[in-house]
Enzyme design. Structure first.
Site, short mmCIF file in Angstrom:
data_model
loop_
_atom_site.label_atom_id
_atom_site.label_comp_id
_atom_site.label_asym_id
_atom_site.label_seq_id
_atom_site.Cartn_x
_atom_site.Cartn_y
_atom_site.Cartn_z
N TRP A 121 -138.28 61.85 6.31
CA TRP A 121 -137.59 61.13 7.37
C TRP A 121 -137.67 61.96 8.64
O TRP A 121 -137.37 63.15 8.62
CB TRP A 121 -136.15 60.85 6.98
CG TRP A 121 -135.35 60.16 8.03
CD1 TRP A 121 -135.74 59.06 8.77
CD2 TRP A 121 -134.04 60.49 8.49
NE1 TRP A 121 -134.73 58.70 9.64
CE2 TRP A 121 -133.69 59.56 9.48
CE3 TRP A 121 -133.12 61.47 8.13
CZ2 TRP A 121 -132.46 59.59 10.14
CZ3 TRP A 121 -131.88 61.52 8.77
CH2 TRP A 121 -131.59 60.58 9.78
N ASP A 127 -130.57 63.98 -0.74
CA ASP A 127 -130.27 63.02 0.32
C ASP A 127 -130.39 61.62 -0.29
O ASP A 127 -131.47 61.23 -0.72
CB ASP A 127 -131.26 63.21 1.48
CG ASP A 127 -131.00 62.22 2.61
OD1 ASP A 127 -131.82 62.16 3.55
OD2 ASP A 127 -129.98 61.50 2.55
N LYS A 171 -127.40 51.51 4.56
CA LYS A 171 -128.30 50.47 4.02
C LYS A 171 -127.64 49.69 2.89
O LYS A 171 -127.59 48.47 2.89
CB LYS A 171 -129.59 51.10 3.47
CG LYS A 171 -130.72 51.60 4.38
CD LYS A 171 -130.50 51.74 5.78
CE LYS A 171 -131.73 52.26 6.50
NZ LYS A 171 -131.48 53.57 7.10
#
Ligand code: IK2
Length: 377
Positions: A77, A158, A194
């Site tokens: 990311w 993560d 999300k």
């Protein structure tokens, strides 16, 4: 949505956030029967979504952990390197993605993690790796776990897509739970952006699994000293929504059904795109044909030539689209092909060829497949 504790709607939260939210978040990722939770070895603080959880964890490690180097997957990311560098850590990368197979470079990953100094921090995507959509298998996770524990490397997980990848909250947390089950320490950043659609509410949590309950108490107090001068205390509303849903079994069941429907839709988009590309014929560019000629004709003729590390100029059979998982697909399209699709078909994606599968629908799949086919032939 009735938000509990209506009387507290506008009041400050404590530095560590909403206590119910913290407990329920740890349970969600580690599992209700987690030994670490039962032994009170987990310190959890509510943070500003996933990014805030990563940053608070990075700052905590920079202040209190003996190793300042964090190994980050290549690619990852885009915000990861900056978050950890600005927190005071030194970011280095470990091989993760193999462009030739559009899959995991597992050998490269093991080699790079093996060469990390003992005690170094290693960032791991819990599931649905962003941007590649490539996750290790459970067997590979077990090998990674054994290697990391043998070198006393510190896992920093993560999790931005729990439940969004496979449709199962527990399945998407398996990698994390394998590490927690061995009794070792780890850091865990969670995002509800999300999987609860709470992007703008900035709801997340950082958990640190410690060696003992006593250490967990000390860790929590040190986390408060990181948070207080950073943003003082976290926002109430989003955390109240999450706590209300996680606490109420009917709402939790409804959420898990919706989550599975979203994950299944993305999986169906993958299948539809894969089939649409398959019926449009092989993606064989002239350059690709030339490469094949070189690879199978010329190289055998001149034995002295080292084996060229052969990268298909185009993604080949597209099966990686259905093998990859989660929100994103690393198509294998290069920046020229991405530019062509933008100019000629008004299709927009990051220049590294990553597409968000969530942005696709059955109606738009044919147009995308036409554009990709035109770009690679
Ligand atoms: C792996 C990972 N960690 C952490 C985060 C942080 O998410 P947030 O801070 O919104 O919870 C994200 C969110 N990425 O946003 C989609 C994109 O790549 O464009 C993420 O993908």
């Amino acid at each position: 949505m009735l938000i509990q504790n209506e009387s507290r709607v506008k009041e400050y939260l404590p530095i560590t956030g909403l206590a119910d939210f913290n407990k329920l978040s740890a349970k969600l990722i580690f599992g209700a029967d987690s030994p670490a939770i039962q032994e009170n070895r987990v310190a959890t603080v509510q943070c500003l979504s996933g990014t805030g959880s990563l940053r608070v964890g990075g700052e905590f490690l920079a202040r209190h952990y003996h190793e300042r180097t964090i190994y980050i997957p290549q690619p990852t990311w885009g915000n990861h390197p900056k978050v950890f560098t600005l927190a005071g850590l030194t970011a280095r990368s470990y091989r993760y993605y193999d462009p030739a197979t559009r899959g995991l470079d597992f050998q490269g990953l093991l080699e790079d993690i093996s060469s990390a100094p003992s005690g170094a921090i290693v960032l791991l995507h819990a599931c649905a790796h962003n941007p590649t959509g490539v996750d290790p298998t459970l067997e590979q996770w077990e090998q990674i776990r054994q290697l990391m524990r043998s070198k006393a490397l510190l896992p920093f997980f993560d999790s931005a897509y729990q439940g969004f990848a496979s449709g199962s909250l527990d399945k998407d947390a398996q990698s994390v739970r394998m590490f927690v089950a061995d009794g070792g320490e780890l850091l865990m950043a969670q995002s509800y952006a999300k999987n609860m659609g709470l992007y703008g509410e900035r709801v997340g949590a950082l958990s640190i699994v410690c060696g003992s309950a006593d250490i967990a108490v000390k860790v929590e107090s040190q986390l408060k000293l990181v948070i207080r001068p950073m943003y003082s205390n976290p926002p109430l509303h989003g955390a109240s929504i999450v706590a209300t849903i996680l606490k109420d079994s009917a709402m939790f069941d409804e959420w898990t059904l919706e989550l599975k429907a979203m994950a299944d839709r993305i999986i169906s988009m993958r299948e539809q795109l894969f089939n649409a590309l398959k019926i449009r014929g092989p993606s064989v560019s002239k350059l690709w044909m030339f490469n094949l000629l070189v690879h199978f004709l010329l190289i055998p003729l001149c034995q002295s030539v080292d084996h060229l590390s052969y990268h298909a100029e185009t993604p080949g059979d597209w099966s990686h689209i259905i093998k990859q998982i989660g929100m994103f697909t690393f198509t294998g399209l290069n920046s020229d092909q991405v530019a062509f699709m933008r100019q000629e078909y008004h299709i927009y994606m990051t220049s590294d060829g990553r597409i968000s599968m969530a942005g696709l629908s059955s109606r738009t799949v044919p147009h995308l497949a036409d554009a990709i086919h035109a770009a690679v032939t």
